[in-house]
Design a protein around this motif. Structure first.
Motif, mmCIF file in Angstrom:
data_model
loop_
_atom_site.group_PDB
_atom_site.id
_atom_site.type_symbol
_atom_site.label_atom_id
_atom_site.label_comp_id
_atom_site.label_asym_id
_atom_site.label_seq_id
_atom_site.Cartn_x
_atom_site.Cartn_y
_atom_site.Cartn_z
ATOM 1 N N ARG A 11 38.576 38.076 25.429
ATOM 2 C CA ARG A 11 38.716 37.869 26.869
ATOM 3 C C ARG A 11 40.168 37.696 27.282
ATOM 4 O O ARG A 11 40.458 37.658 28.473
ATOM 5 C CB ARG A 11 37.946 36.614 27.290
ATOM 6 C CG ARG A 11 36.462 36.734 27.122
ATOM 7 C CD ARG A 11 35.756 35.536 27.708
ATOM 8 N NE ARG A 11 36.327 34.256 27.313
ATOM 9 C CZ ARG A 11 35.870 33.473 26.358
ATOM 10 N NH1 ARG A 11 34.816 33.827 25.673
ATOM 11 N NH2 ARG A 11 36.445 32.339 26.098
ATOM 12 N N THR A 14 41.806 39.750 30.320
ATOM 13 C CA THR A 14 40.860 40.608 31.030
ATOM 14 C C THR A 14 40.797 40.243 32.510
ATOM 15 O O THR A 14 40.822 41.123 33.375
ATOM 16 C CB THR A 14 39.457 40.493 30.416
ATOM 17 O OG1 THR A 14 39.533 40.827 29.040
ATOM 18 C CG2 THR A 14 38.473 41.407 31.099
ATOM 19 N N ILE A 15 40.749 38.977 32.810
ATOM 20 C CA ILE A 15 40.656 38.541 34.207
ATOM 21 C C ILE A 15 41.929 38.929 34.955
ATOM 22 O O ILE A 15 41.882 39.431 36.073
ATOM 23 C CB ILE A 15 40.390 37.029 34.282
ATOM 24 C CG1 ILE A 15 38.994 36.729 33.736
ATOM 25 C CG2 ILE A 15 40.544 36.528 35.708
ATOM 26 C CD1 ILE A 15 38.670 35.260 33.651
ATOM 27 N N LYS A 17 43.915 41.375 34.321
ATOM 28 C CA LYS A 17 43.937 42.827 34.521
ATOM 29 C C LYS A 17 43.062 43.211 35.707
ATOM 30 O O LYS A 17 43.440 44.065 36.520
ATOM 31 C CB LYS A 17 43.464 43.544 33.256
ATOM 32 C CG LYS A 17 44.459 43.490 32.118
ATOM 33 C CD LYS A 17 43.907 44.143 30.870
ATOM 34 C CE LYS A 17 44.843 43.952 29.693
ATOM 35 N NZ LYS A 17 44.285 44.476 28.447
ATOM 36 N N LYS A 18 41.897 42.563 35.829
ATOM 37 C CA LYS A 18 41.015 42.837 36.961
ATOM 38 C C LYS A 18 41.673 42.424 38.276
ATOM 39 O O LYS A 18 41.592 43.140 39.276
ATOM 40 C CB LYS A 18 39.678 42.118 36.788
ATOM 41 C CG LYS A 18 38.807 42.720 35.717
ATOM 42 C CD LYS A 18 37.503 41.966 35.605
ATOM 43 C CE LYS A 18 36.637 42.548 34.491
ATOM 44 N NZ LYS A 18 35.382 41.808 34.353
ATOM 45 N N VAL A 19 42.329 41.275 38.271
ATOM 46 C CA VAL A 19 43.020 40.806 39.481
ATOM 47 C C VAL A 19 44.141 41.769 39.851
ATOM 48 O O VAL A 19 44.299 42.151 41.007
ATOM 49 C CB VAL A 19 43.561 39.371 39.281
ATOM 50 C CG1 VAL A 19 44.497 38.987 40.410
ATOM 51 C CG2 VAL A 19 42.404 38.384 39.177
ATOM 52 N N LEU A 21 44.418 44.954 39.089
ATOM 53 C CA LEU A 21 43.834 46.203 39.556
ATOM 54 C C LEU A 21 43.312 46.056 40.992
ATOM 55 O O LEU A 21 43.532 46.922 41.839
ATOM 56 C CB LEU A 21 42.700 46.633 38.621
ATOM 57 C CG LEU A 21 42.001 47.940 38.990
ATOM 58 C CD1 LEU A 21 42.991 49.092 38.986
ATOM 59 C CD2 LEU A 21 40.865 48.215 38.034
ATOM 60 N N THR A 22 42.663 44.930 41.294
ATOM 61 C CA THR A 22 42.154 44.685 42.646
ATOM 62 C C THR A 22 43.300 44.627 43.651
ATOM 63 O O THR A 22 43.228 45.210 44.731
ATOM 64 C CB THR A 22 41.346 43.375 42.683
ATOM 65 O OG1 THR A 22 40.276 43.473 41.747
ATOM 66 C CG2 THR A 22 40.799 43.096 44.065
#
Length: 94
Positions: A11, A14-15, A17-19, A21-22
């Motif tokens: 993990r 990962t969070i 990277k998502k933030v 990308l958003t």
């Protein structure tokens, strides 16, 4: 407390990277909206300028017509006065 699935090393990041990308997607969407907004503002400015020019031209035409009508009235009055003066002069010489 709920546990996240998978080992902690899987993990890791990962969070974030998502933030990231958003945020990137939202920034691209905002940039696309801003250019359309700027175009709309520019188009509105052009339309307003064209309307103001058309109104000014219409006012100029109205003024020119009024001035022409006034000049014609003044010329007619001058002719009437000249005719009346001619009659008066002729009557005075008799």
């Amino acid at each position: 407390m709920a546990r996240l699935a998978g080992p902690p090393e899987a993990r890791n990041g990962t969070i974030m990277k998502k933030v990231a990308l958003t945020v990137a997607v939202l920034a691209l969407g905002l940039a696309a909206c801003e250019s359309k907004t700027a175009n709309a503002v520019n188009n509105t400015d052009v339309s307003n300028a064209m309307e103001a020019d058309a109104n000014a031209a219409a006012a100029s035409v109205d003024n020119a017509l009024d001035n022409t009508a006034n000049a014609a009235d003044n010329a007619a009055n001058a002719m009437d006065n000249a005719a009346a003066n001619t009659v008066n002069n002729a009557n005075n010489k008799m």
